[in-house]
Design an enzyme around this catalytic site. Sequence first.
Site, short mmCIF file in Angstrom:
data_model
loop_
_atom_site.label_atom_id
_atom_site.label_comp_id
_atom_site.label_asym_id
_atom_site.label_seq_id
_atom_site.Cartn_x
_atom_site.Cartn_y
_atom_site.Cartn_z
N HIS A 211 -6.68 -6.86 -0.17
CA HIS A 211 -6.67 -5.54 -0.47
C HIS A 211 -5.94 -5.12 -1.81
CE1 HIS A 211 -6.96 -6.19 4.03
NE2 HIS A 211 -8.25 -5.73 3.69
N ASP B 239 -4.87 -12.67 3.76
CA ASP B 239 -6.12 -12.05 4.29
C ASP B 239 -7.31 -12.28 3.57
OD1 ASP B 239 -5.05 -10.30 2.44
OD2 ASP B 239 -4.87 -8.55 3.77
N HIS C 243 0.95 -1.10 -0.08
CA HIS C 243 -0.09 -0.02 0.14
C HIS C 243 0.93 1.24 -0.10
CE1 HIS C 243 -3.71 -2.21 0.39
NE2 HIS C 243 -3.29 -2.52 1.53
#
Length: 368
Positions: A181, A267, A142
């Site tokens: 994500h 995740d 990120h």
Amino acid sequence: MTTGFFMDERCFWHAGGNYAFTMPVGGLVQPLAAGGLPENPETKRRLRNLMEVTGLMAELDVRSASPATRDDLLRVHPAAYLDDFKRLSDAGGGELGLRTPFAAGGFEIAALSAGLSIAAVEAVAKGDLDNAYALSRPPGHHALPDFPNGFCLLANIAIAIEAAKAKGLVRRVAVLDWDVHHGNGTEAIFYDRDDVLTISLHQEGNYPLDTGALADRGDGAGAGYNINLPMHAGSGHTAYLHALDRVVLPALDAYQPDMIIVACGFDASIVDPLARMQATAETFAEMTQRIKAVAQKLCGGKLVLVHEGGYSEAYVPFCGHATIAALADSDITAPDPHAKNFRIRQPSPAFDAFLRASIDDMAQELNL
């Protein structure tokens, strides 16, 4: 086959700073933290412990690495950001971006995390190892060049790619991000370049909220070299494998990379507290086997997995063990204690057909 496993005890010491009360207990002992972030050392430490207990660790070439140098970091991050990060780290910690707290010494630990990724990529690129896994922490996918984000302070994979390119070890690299994500940092860094193909499989509308759209394909020289596959919440084992077969493998085959790097988050697992997907340890093992096979076909097996997210202390160890055993062609298993129950909880046949059809629709839009 020789599989490298890159880790360092000090990466477990990264702490949540202002998000958690952290008590220093001496420079040679991990700080004590009361409460705090989902991104904590236990998922990684328990994975390492499981590998030691089963004997898998003994089959790997276990190494540490030197921290990334300032020159390594400057290829991705501007000097002003690095200086601010170091200054705040030396002053006891704090936060520079969004959801990226760190305690004293956070700069040095983040540089070490990036260094593990650099060393793994270099060793595989040189042929010293067949493939490798870097247990990097804090994570990196990120992190934007001048703005840390979502637990990520330095862009580990991008830093490793640029270091390898600077040494003439790779020309064309493909990055597959299967963290749940969106890999917005990696995407942003290479968005206008054609020497790095970026592919992200992620839960639609999770984190970040404003990135990861199917239509975001790259700019300028990079047009067409960024692929996002925003998957529906509830996607399980079959949908993830279909996404690889229908989108990822054809894209890799068309690109013909010198090396494949996986941003390996766990995740998307069925019990992760920060997502709503239904992948299992078996899913991650089978995805690894598929990527390993295509790496063998396209780039002499040059494959590196770099650890990203995954927040279930109970289940990440089993997902990671299955992944690393597949990477290393090991017969050592850590039987998934939840396997039977998780198979029952997979999407219904009708919903699974809908999920796979939506992937087919996106593949058509991507011209794959």
